[in-house]
Design a protein around this motif. Structure first.
Motif, short mmCIF file in Angstrom:
data_model
loop_
_atom_site.label_atom_id
_atom_site.label_comp_id
_atom_site.label_asym_id
_atom_site.label_seq_id
_atom_site.Cartn_x
_atom_site.Cartn_y
_atom_site.Cartn_z
N ASN A 111 0.81 -1.23 0.00
CA ASN A 111 0.00 0.00 0.00
C ASN A 111 0.84 1.27 0.00
OD1 ASN A 111 -2.54 -1.39 0.06
ND2 ASN A 111 -2.22 -1.75 2.26
N LEU A 112 2.06 1.17 -0.51
CA LEU A 112 2.87 2.38 -0.67
C LEU A 112 2.49 3.13 -1.94
CD1 LEU A 112 6.45 1.12 0.31
CD2 LEU A 112 4.64 1.98 1.77
N ILE A 113 1.94 2.38 -2.90
CA ILE A 113 1.45 2.97 -4.15
C ILE A 113 -0.01 2.59 -4.30
CG2 ILE A 113 1.71 3.07 -6.66
CD1 ILE A 113 4.64 2.28 -6.26
N PRO A 114 -0.91 3.56 -4.39
CA PRO A 114 -2.34 3.25 -4.45
C PRO A 114 -2.73 2.44 -5.67
CG PRO A 114 -1.97 5.59 -3.98
CD PRO A 114 -0.64 5.01 -4.37
N GLU A 115 -3.67 1.54 -5.46
CA GLU A 115 -4.22 0.72 -6.55
C GLU A 115 -4.74 1.59 -7.69
OE1 GLU A 115 -5.43 -2.63 -8.60
OE2 GLU A 115 -4.62 -2.80 -6.57
N ASP A 116 -5.36 2.73 -7.34
CA ASP A 116 -5.95 3.60 -8.35
C ASP A 116 -4.92 4.21 -9.29
OD1 ASP A 116 -8.48 3.17 -7.38
OD2 ASP A 116 -8.50 4.93 -6.08
N TRP A 117 -3.65 4.20 -8.89
CA TRP A 117 -2.62 4.77 -9.76
C TRP A 117 -2.21 3.82 -10.88
CZ3 TRP A 117 1.46 7.67 -6.22
CH2 TRP A 117 0.80 8.71 -5.54
N PHE A 118 -2.61 2.57 -10.82
CA PHE A 118 -2.31 1.59 -11.87
C PHE A 118 -3.46 1.66 -12.88
CE2 PHE A 118 0.34 0.33 -8.45
CZ PHE A 118 1.36 -0.45 -8.95
N ILE A 119 -3.21 2.36 -13.97
CA ILE A 119 -4.27 2.67 -14.95
C ILE A 119 -4.06 1.82 -16.20
CG2 ILE A 119 -5.31 4.49 -16.36
CD1 ILE A 119 -4.03 6.49 -14.28
N ARG A 120 -5.04 0.98 -16.51
CA ARG A 120 -4.96 0.13 -17.69
C ARG A 120 -5.53 0.88 -18.88
NH1 ARG A 120 -1.84 -4.12 -17.96
NH2 ARG A 120 -3.34 -5.36 -19.13
N LYS A 121 -4.75 0.95 -19.96
CA LYS A 121 -5.19 1.63 -21.17
C LYS A 121 -4.88 0.78 -22.39
CE LYS A 121 -4.31 6.04 -21.75
NZ LYS A 121 -5.60 6.75 -21.83
N SER A 122 -5.74 0.89 -23.40
CA SER A 122 -5.51 0.18 -24.66
C SER A 122 -4.51 0.95 -25.50
CB SER A 122 -6.82 0.03 -25.43
OG SER A 122 -7.73 -0.78 -24.72
N THR A 123 -3.53 0.24 -26.04
CA THR A 123 -2.56 0.82 -26.97
C THR A 123 -2.49 -0.06 -28.21
OG1 THR A 123 -0.66 -0.42 -26.13
CG2 THR A 123 -1.22 1.63 -24.99
N PHE A 124 -1.69 0.35 -29.17
CA PHE A 124 -1.62 -0.44 -30.41
C PHE A 124 -0.97 -1.80 -30.19
CE2 PHE A 124 2.35 1.92 -30.24
CZ PHE A 124 3.29 1.00 -30.68
N THR A 125 -0.27 -1.96 -29.05
CA THR A 125 0.33 -3.26 -28.73
C THR A 125 -0.54 -4.08 -27.79
OG1 THR A 125 1.58 -2.25 -26.92
CG2 THR A 125 2.67 -2.39 -29.06
N GLY A 126 -1.70 -3.54 -27.40
CA GLY A 126 -2.60 -4.22 -26.46
C GLY A 126 -2.83 -3.40 -25.22
N GLN A 127 -3.11 -4.05 -24.10
CA GLN A 127 -3.33 -3.36 -22.83
C GLN A 127 -1.99 -3.06 -22.15
OE1 GLN A 127 -6.22 -2.58 -20.75
NE2 GLN A 127 -7.37 -2.63 -22.66
N GLU A 128 -1.82 -1.82 -21.73
CA GLU A 128 -0.61 -1.45 -20.99
C GLU A 128 -1.00 -0.73 -19.71
OE1 GLU A 128 2.60 0.43 -23.00
OE2 GLU A 128 2.19 -0.56 -24.92
N THR A 129 -0.07 -0.72 -18.75
CA THR A 129 -0.31 -0.04 -17.48
C THR A 129 0.40 1.32 -17.49
OG1 THR A 129 -0.46 -2.13 -16.28
CG2 THR A 129 -0.02 -0.17 -14.97
N PHE A 130 -0.35 2.34 -17.08
CA PHE A 130 0.18 3.69 -16.98
C PHE A 130 -0.04 4.21 -15.57
CE2 PHE A 130 -0.54 3.01 -21.42
CZ PHE A 130 0.42 3.74 -22.09
N PHE A 131 0.66 5.30 -15.24
CA PHE A 131 0.56 5.91 -13.92
C PHE A 131 0.45 7.42 -14.08
CE2 PHE A 131 3.05 2.08 -13.63
CZ PHE A 131 2.56 1.43 -12.51
N PRO A 132 -0.19 8.11 -13.12
CA PRO A 132 -0.14 9.58 -13.12
C PRO A 132 1.31 10.01 -12.90
CG PRO A 132 -1.19 8.77 -11.11
CD PRO A 132 -1.00 7.59 -12.00
N ARG A 133 1.91 10.64 -13.90
CA ARG A 133 3.35 10.88 -13.95
C ARG A 133 3.88 11.59 -12.69
NH1 ARG A 133 7.35 11.52 -17.90
NH2 ARG A 133 5.85 10.93 -19.49
#
Length: 210
Positions: A30-52
């Protein structure tokens, strides 16, 4: 939140030098919130992004603090159990959490009380933060406090931002959940956009160190 505000997991690991295992261990702790792991569709498939901004700031703090505190202790710093926290105005002043002016203005607008909850102290802290920049007047601070009072309980614990804007001399505030995109007409100027999660973290650091 637009794509420029996000960083991919691959770029995050390369930029910070941490490993995949560290990242997900910190998530489990719980050092990094679950909500910060953002799944987004890209041309290579699903990738994980974070609020920079949020994730880079958090990882920097973890790296610099983990030698002095255990991961469990760090979790208490970043995800405090604040439900039972109550401080008097004197305690807030004595611990130098916010300025005397911010406390007094909050009491004028929201009413004086024997003790103040974490949410109330957070509102004082954000008020103080904006007043210190010189970007916001006391009169505009009334709108800030009312917006936080009316809407923060709906998004508490979620990534969100308070956006302060002006249009032709008038000002206003919007509390928006992340990730989201917010577009204004061209005559509106965004004065400042503040991460509530970062304010919570900063406030908790002050509370635990004072």
């Amino acid at each position: 939140m637009n794509d420029q505000d996000l960083i991919s997991k691959k770029d995050l690991l390369e930029l910070t030098g941490i490993s995949y295992g560290q990242l997900y261990r910190w998530k489990r702790k719980n050092l990094i919130p679950e909500d910060w792991f953002i799944r987004k569709s890209t041309f290579t498939g699903q990738e994980t992004f974070f609020p920079r901004q949020s994730i880079l700031s958090r990882i920097d703090k973890i790296v610099h603090m983990k030698d002095d505190l255990s991961l469990d202790e760090l979790a208490d710093v970043f995800s405090p159990n604040v439900n039972d926290l109550m401080l008097t105005s004197l305690q807030i002043k004595e611990r130098n959490i916010v300025s005397v002016e911010a406390i007094g203005f909050y009491m004028e607008q929201q009413g004086a009380s024997g003790t103040y909850s974490f949410q109330a102290i957070l509102s004082m802290y954000i008020l103080d933060k904006l007043l210190q920049t010189g970007e916001m007047t006391l009169d505009e601070g009334k709108g800030l406090l009312q917006t936080l009072h009316d809407h923060y309980p709906k998004v508490q614990g979620k990534p969100c931002r308070i956006v302060f804007f002006r249009k032709m001399g008038a000002s206003g505030f919007v509390l928006v959940s992340n990730p989201s995109e917010l577009f204004f007409e061209s005559r509106i100027r965004v004065v400042v956009s503040i991460s509530i999660a970062e304010c919570v973290e900063q406030l908790n650091m002050k509370l635990t160190s004072s």
